[in-house]
Write an enzyme that holds these catalytic residues in place. Structure first.
Site, PDB file in Angstrom:
ATOM      1  N   GLY A  62       0.866  -1.272   0.031  1.00 27.91           N
ATOM      2  CA  GLY A  62       0.088  -0.042   0.137  1.00 27.91           C
ATOM      3  C   GLY A  62       0.669   1.191  -0.123  1.00 27.91           C
ATOM      4  O   GLY A  62       0.446   2.283   0.687  1.00 27.91           O
ATOM      5  N   LEU A  64       1.657   3.718  -1.778  1.00 25.61           N
ATOM      6  CA  LEU A  64       1.418   4.837  -2.435  1.00 25.61           C
ATOM      7  C   LEU A  64       0.364   5.745  -2.030  1.00 25.61           C
ATOM      8  O   LEU A  64      -0.169   6.592  -2.230  1.00 25.61           O
ATOM      9  CB  LEU A  64       0.688   4.736  -4.006  1.00 25.61           C
ATOM     10  CG  LEU A  64       1.790   4.087  -4.867  1.00 25.61           C
ATOM     11  CD1 LEU A  64       1.110   3.972  -6.324  1.00 25.61           C
ATOM     12  CD2 LEU A  64       2.982   4.741  -5.050  1.00 25.61           C
ATOM     13  N   ILE A  89      -1.125  -1.628  -5.885  1.00 27.48           N
ATOM     14  CA  ILE A  89      -1.776  -2.024  -7.052  1.00 27.48           C
ATOM     15  C   ILE A  89      -2.140  -0.944  -8.230  1.00 27.48           C
ATOM     16  O   ILE A  89      -2.632  -1.148  -9.134  1.00 27.48           O
ATOM     17  CB  ILE A  89      -3.039  -2.715  -6.668  1.00 27.48           C
ATOM     18  CG1 ILE A  89      -4.024  -1.823  -6.045  1.00 27.48           C
ATOM     19  CG2 ILE A  89      -2.692  -3.834  -5.711  1.00 27.48           C
ATOM     20  CD1 ILE A  89      -5.280  -2.300  -5.667  1.00 27.48           C
ATOM     21  N   ARG A  90      -1.620   0.245  -7.761  1.00 24.97           N
ATOM     22  CA  ARG A  90      -1.809   1.353  -8.634  1.00 24.97           C
ATOM     23  C   ARG A  90      -0.508   1.784  -9.479  1.00 24.97           C
ATOM     24  O   ARG A  90       0.619   1.355  -8.891  1.00 24.97           O
ATOM     25  CB  ARG A  90      -2.313   2.690  -7.787  1.00 24.97           C
ATOM     26  CG  ARG A  90      -3.595   2.484  -7.161  1.00 24.97           C
ATOM     27  CD  ARG A  90      -4.229   3.620  -6.504  1.00 24.97           C
ATOM     28  NE  ARG A  90      -3.271   3.800  -5.302  1.00 24.97           N
ATOM     29  CZ  ARG A  90      -3.153   5.036  -4.676  1.00 24.97           C
ATOM     30  NH1 ARG A  90      -3.411   6.238  -5.236  1.00 24.97           N
ATOM     31  NH2 ARG A  90      -2.303   5.268  -3.590  1.00 24.97           N
ATOM     32  N   ILE A 107      -2.395  -7.502  -2.126  1.00 28.89           N
ATOM     33  CA  ILE A 107      -2.088  -8.339  -0.851  1.00 28.89           C
ATOM     34  C   ILE A 107      -3.033  -9.391  -0.668  1.00 28.89           C
ATOM     35  O   ILE A 107      -3.018 -10.398   0.310  1.00 28.89           O
ATOM     36  CB  ILE A 107      -2.351  -7.476   0.623  1.00 28.89           C
ATOM     37  CG1 ILE A 107      -3.772  -6.749   0.438  1.00 28.89           C
ATOM     38  CG2 ILE A 107      -1.175  -6.483   0.512  1.00 28.89           C
ATOM     39  CD1 ILE A 107      -4.072  -6.152   1.793  1.00 28.89           C
ATOM     40  N   TYR A 195     -13.483   0.242   9.311  1.00 27.51           N
ATOM     41  CA  TYR A 195     -11.829   0.612   9.535  1.00 27.51           C
ATOM     42  C   TYR A 195     -11.353   0.499  10.917  1.00 27.51           C
ATOM     43  O   TYR A 195     -10.388  -0.268  11.208  1.00 27.51           O
ATOM     44  CB  TYR A 195     -11.725   2.136   9.167  1.00 27.51           C
ATOM     45  CG  TYR A 195     -10.306   2.516   9.308  1.00 27.51           C
ATOM     46  CD1 TYR A 195      -9.161   1.800   8.601  1.00 27.51           C
ATOM     47  CD2 TYR A 195      -9.573   3.596   9.885  1.00 27.51           C
ATOM     48  CE1 TYR A 195      -7.810   2.146   8.609  1.00 27.51           C
ATOM     49  CE2 TYR A 195      -8.505   3.754  10.094  1.00 27.51           C
ATOM     50  CZ  TYR A 195      -7.590   3.175   9.392  1.00 27.51           C
ATOM     51  OH  TYR A 195      -6.291   3.724   9.573  1.00 27.51           O
ATOM     52  N   LYS A 199      -8.884  -2.439  12.556  1.00 24.56           N
ATOM     53  CA  LYS A 199      -7.637  -2.258  13.197  1.00 24.56           C
ATOM     54  C   LYS A 199      -7.409  -2.787  14.512  1.00 24.56           C
ATOM     55  O   LYS A 199      -6.366  -3.291  14.946  1.00 24.56           O
ATOM     56  CB  LYS A 199      -7.497  -0.608  13.333  1.00 24.56           C
ATOM     57  CG  LYS A 199      -7.022  -0.081  11.878  1.00 24.56           C
ATOM     58  CD  LYS A 199      -5.713  -0.531  11.406  1.00 24.56           C
ATOM     59  CE  LYS A 199      -5.362   0.142  10.076  1.00 24.56           C
ATOM     60  NZ  LYS A 199      -3.995  -0.548   9.531  1.00 24.56           N
ATOM     61  N   ILE A 225      -2.666  12.416  10.942  1.00 25.85           N
ATOM     62  CA  ILE A 225      -1.304  12.826  10.362  1.00 25.85           C
ATOM     63  C   ILE A 225      -1.539  13.973   9.383  1.00 25.85           C
ATOM     64  O   ILE A 225      -2.284  13.943   8.462  1.00 25.85           O
ATOM     65  CB  ILE A 225      -0.681  11.683   9.764  1.00 25.85           C
ATOM     66  CG1 ILE A 225      -0.670  10.381  10.584  1.00 25.85           C
ATOM     67  CG2 ILE A 225       0.827  12.035   9.250  1.00 25.85           C
ATOM     68  CD1 ILE A 225       0.026  10.799  11.895  1.00 25.85           C
TER      69      ILE A 225
END
Length: 373
Positions: A62, A64, A89-90, A107, A195, A199, A225
């Site tokens: 992941g 990107l 995957i991009r 993944i 989500y 986690k 962040i």
């Protein structure tokens, strides 16, 4: 001895001419490290070349997203460009592709991921592949597949190949019944988004694999962040990035949270530094496998006051989004990160004034803010 020689001769004849006609089994090429996905050792510089040093061989899934590219840059400075492989995957932008090794990695494709780890001799894995809160709520089946099934693939491969595994967690791993001010490392969590649920699942599964199989699993709960390199995407903490863009472009900012909604935040450089530090920490220094980390905690009103020191004419209005406000009201107001500071010496560099000055210096050098100043 004649008997032994006769038996050896018979075995050789049998191997050369098997009576059953089925031939001798051949090990598949993939099992001995040859794969169409493995980059040739003589390929161009964005391919993978092996190092004789003791540096870890790193894979970032992941890669990107908001943190992957910055983490790769930091790790390549530390361990060498060709020892850190970015994946997604991009299709990457040119500047990302030519900055170091990049490969396609899904993944959810266990075989593909396993080949990448084996063929490139990976020793550290940073697992950033995930659907975040807003996207996850819009497509729960996909979020369940990526965030949970994908995690299971990573855990199994990391355990099988003795990797050091980092999986980030989040303030979203807590819920409305969690203590909010401060929020300790160990407490009731019970989040209400897919989500957050995924986690918590990652934290518990990682710890289980550590105690059951000896997996070197490490996890940090990130606060919101803030980065100048990423565009705000409508998340609950993204107002703290949007305000800088709006102050520079229009001088007007509308906030979707209440002025007194306090949330823990962190500048991206501190986040990446903490991630590397916890991965380099000696295993016997870690008293737990999942840590809170914190740098600052502020409200929209406090952020506005600091921003207006740079843009005094900034006009601010509040139009509360009920959904995002409800999420913010269920998240921690302050993280208690004393265990990280005690166990492996975590210490942040950026407080609110330094954060605001840095964001404007990165975003506003040739824009309206420069003219104002």
């Amino acid at each position: 001895m004649p008997t032994v020689r006769n038996m050896s001769r018979a075995v050789r004849q049998l191997l050369q001419n098997p009576g059953c006609g089925c031939g001798i089994p051949v090990i598949p090429a993939r099992c001995i490290g040859v794969s169409p996905r493995q980059v040739a050792s003589d390929a161009s510089f964005h391919s993978v070349s092996f190092s004789n040093s003791d540096h870890p061989r790193v894979l970032i899934t992941g890669g990107l997203g908001q943190l992957g590219v910055g983490l790769a840059k930091l790790l390549r400075k530390r361990f060498g460009k060709n020892n850190v492989i970015l994946s997604d995957i991009r299709k990457p932008a040119d500047n990302v592709f030519y900055s170091g090794p990049f490969i396609y990695a899904d993944i959810l494709d266990y075989k593909n991921l396993r080949e990448i780890v084996v063929n490139n001799r990976i020793t550290w894995l940073f697992h950033y592949s995930a659907l975040l809160s807003a996207v996850g709520e819009a497509n729960v089946p996909l979020a369940r597949a990526v965030n949970i099934t994908g995690l299971h693939n990573v855990l199994d491969i990391a355990s099988e190949h003795n990797l050091r595994l980092f999986v980030p967690s989040t303030i979203g791993a807590f819920g409305p019944t969690s203590p909010r001010n401060p929020t300790p490392d160990l407490c009731i969590q019970r989040p209400r988004t897919i989500y957050g649920v995924s986690k918590v699942h990652a934290e518990l599964m990682g710890e289980y694999y550590h105690y059951r199989y000896g997996l070197d699993f490490r996890c940090l709960r990130y606060p919101g962040i803030i980065s100048a390199d990423s565009q705000p995407g409508g998340g609950t903490t993204d107002y703290a990035v949007q305000i800088f863009h709006d102050a520079i472009k229009t001088g007007k900012f509308q906030c979707y949270l209440k002025p007194d909604s306090r949330l823990p935040m962190m500048y991206i450089d501190d986040c990446l530094k903490a991630t590397l530090e916890v991965m380099e920490a000696p295993a016997d220094a870690l008293s737990m496998r999942t840590y809170n980390i914190s740098a600052m905690s502020f409200t929209p009103e406090e952020l506005v006051q600091e921003v207006q020191k740079h843009v005094p004419e900034l006009q601010v209005t509040y139009k509360v989004d009920e959904i995002r406000q409800a999420i913010a009201d269920s998240w921690p107001m302050n993280f208690d990160d004393r265990n990280a500071r005690r166990d492996w010496g975590w210490k942040h560099d950026y407080d609110l004034p330094e954060l605001v000055t840095t964001m404007f210096s990165l975003l506003g050098s040739d824009s309206r803010i420069a003219q104002v100043n």
